[in-house]
Motif scaffolding. Sequence first.
Motif, PDB file in Angstrom:
ATOM      1  N   ALA A 155       9.286  -5.204  -5.967  1.00 25.79           N
ATOM      2  CA  ALA A 155       8.791  -4.378  -4.867  1.00 25.79           C
ATOM      3  C   ALA A 155       7.326  -4.670  -4.564  1.00 25.79           C
ATOM      4  CB  ALA A 155       8.956  -2.897  -5.201  1.00 25.79           C
ATOM      5  N   PRO A 156       6.901  -4.500  -3.323  1.00 21.59           N
ATOM      6  CA  PRO A 156       5.478  -4.634  -2.998  1.00 21.59           C
ATOM      7  C   PRO A 156       4.660  -3.665  -3.841  1.00 21.59           C
ATOM      8  CG  PRO A 156       6.786  -4.526  -0.998  1.00 21.59           C
ATOM      9  CD  PRO A 156       7.715  -4.188  -2.129  1.00 21.59           C
ATOM     10  N   GLU A 157       3.511  -4.113  -4.285  1.00 22.64           N
ATOM     11  CA  GLU A 157       2.700  -3.304  -5.183  1.00 22.64           C
ATOM     12  C   GLU A 157       2.362  -1.939  -4.585  1.00 22.64           C
ATOM     13  OE1 GLU A 157      -1.164  -3.940  -8.098  1.00 22.64           O
ATOM     14  OE2 GLU A 157      -0.657  -5.436  -6.569  1.00 22.64           O
ATOM     15  N   ALA A 158       2.111  -1.913  -3.297  1.00 20.97           N
ATOM     16  CA  ALA A 158       1.720  -0.649  -2.645  1.00 20.97           C
ATOM     17  C   ALA A 158       2.857   0.370  -2.639  1.00 20.97           C
ATOM     18  CB  ALA A 158       1.266  -0.925  -1.217  1.00 20.97           C
ATOM     19  N   ALA A 159       4.087  -0.105  -2.861  1.00 24.86           N
ATOM     20  CA  ALA A 159       5.235   0.803  -2.814  1.00 24.86           C
ATOM     21  C   ALA A 159       5.426   1.581  -4.108  1.00 24.86           C
ATOM     22  CB  ALA A 159       6.509   0.010  -2.507  1.00 24.86           C
ATOM     23  N   MET A 160       4.695   1.205  -5.150  1.00 23.12           N
ATOM     24  CA  MET A 160       4.911   1.807  -6.456  1.00 23.12           C
ATOM     25  C   MET A 160       3.907   2.924  -6.723  1.00 23.12           C
ATOM     26  SD  MET A 160       7.513   0.066  -7.242  1.00 23.12           S
ATOM     27  CE  MET A 160       7.804   0.621  -8.904  1.00 23.12           C
TER      28      MET A 160
END
Length: 394
Positions: free
Chosen positions: A172-177
């Motif tokens: 997942a994109p880092e910003a999504a976590m």
Amino acid sequence: MRIQQRSEHRQWGRVLLSAAITAVFGVSSVHAGQCLNGELRAPVGYYQTPQEEDGGDYDCERVEPHVGSLSLTSKYEGSDSARNELNQEAYEEYKAATTKIRSFEKAVIAAADDYQVDGDGSEALDCVMDNLDAWASADALLPDDINHVGQAVRKWALAAAANAYLRMWTSAPEAAMDLTRAARIEDWFLRLSDGVRDYYTDREAKKVNNHDYWAAWAVMSASVATQDCDDWNWSLAKFDEAMGQINEDGYLPKELSRETRALEYMNYAMQPLTMIAVFAEVNGNSVYDSYQNVFPDMVQNLIEGLEDPELIKSVTGHDQIVEGLYKSWSLAWMEPWQATWGPIEGMPAFLEQLRPMKSTRLGGDISYLYGINPLWPEGAQPNPPSNIKLSERS
């Protein structure tokens, strides 16, 4: 508690377990046979970035946490020492008592496949993480009231949950976590791993069997998510224990002792043993090479037995029960084995017949995860952030 001692030094795995990978450059500090905190990694296929598809609203299955007793009835209740006679009434009782747990396993892995394989986007990702967070926040699967059957159920749930989480964390994109949510989940994994280890450590040799291997796989999966070397090393020690049980003919005696279900349980044992060996290989520790004299021979014996169960009958003296054995989920371990070390005679035919190979407790869509070489190229390591699609789904 051990969790309090080790949580002080634990650093966020997000530094390593990232959105995907920035190509294959950089110097790796994972050395053969050595586990370094913050350096454990999953097979390359876990890092595949999904191609988000346009679609309708995502229907997330949210499963209520199991917070009650884990003192459960065995489906082999009343069987003799071979533990091979199914008690249908006890089995129905067992299924009813574990409905939420099994639904949880399937829900988080299905949503992981929906996100990473099918491209269902952030809604699918949140479905995985929200389910995990709900169970973590409720201290699910951590009761005082737990027997040997409950111990087995808990470790299987940990294996599925940890693999679902790993797939989100790596792809997942880092910003999504959400790091706060991730902290609760990882802390829960650590506590579950403690419970699994406490039960499966120093067991009498006569009791060590496929359950111990599944415990090792569950704890190993969680250890990559939490970057905990103590758990990682415990899992490898359990693998060593398993290899020490292989007899001179290339069989696991405890699984042969299941008589009419010997072939079934030989195969069942191979599922976690293969995954442990693959993850070890990915992290620079070739237990496959270390046990070249016994491990491949055991696999060859199993495949020959799957091709002709009469061979196992000749060893055990019992006709073999094969119902449900020739299924994608049952033989899914062959996919990572072949991707890592190449095929053993007879293996390709099973894969060609049954693909895609899918197993909830081994990680989900196994053909997707191991459709590319699982090993990291020399000198490569995950290095966030990026959005590189490693392979196209066939």
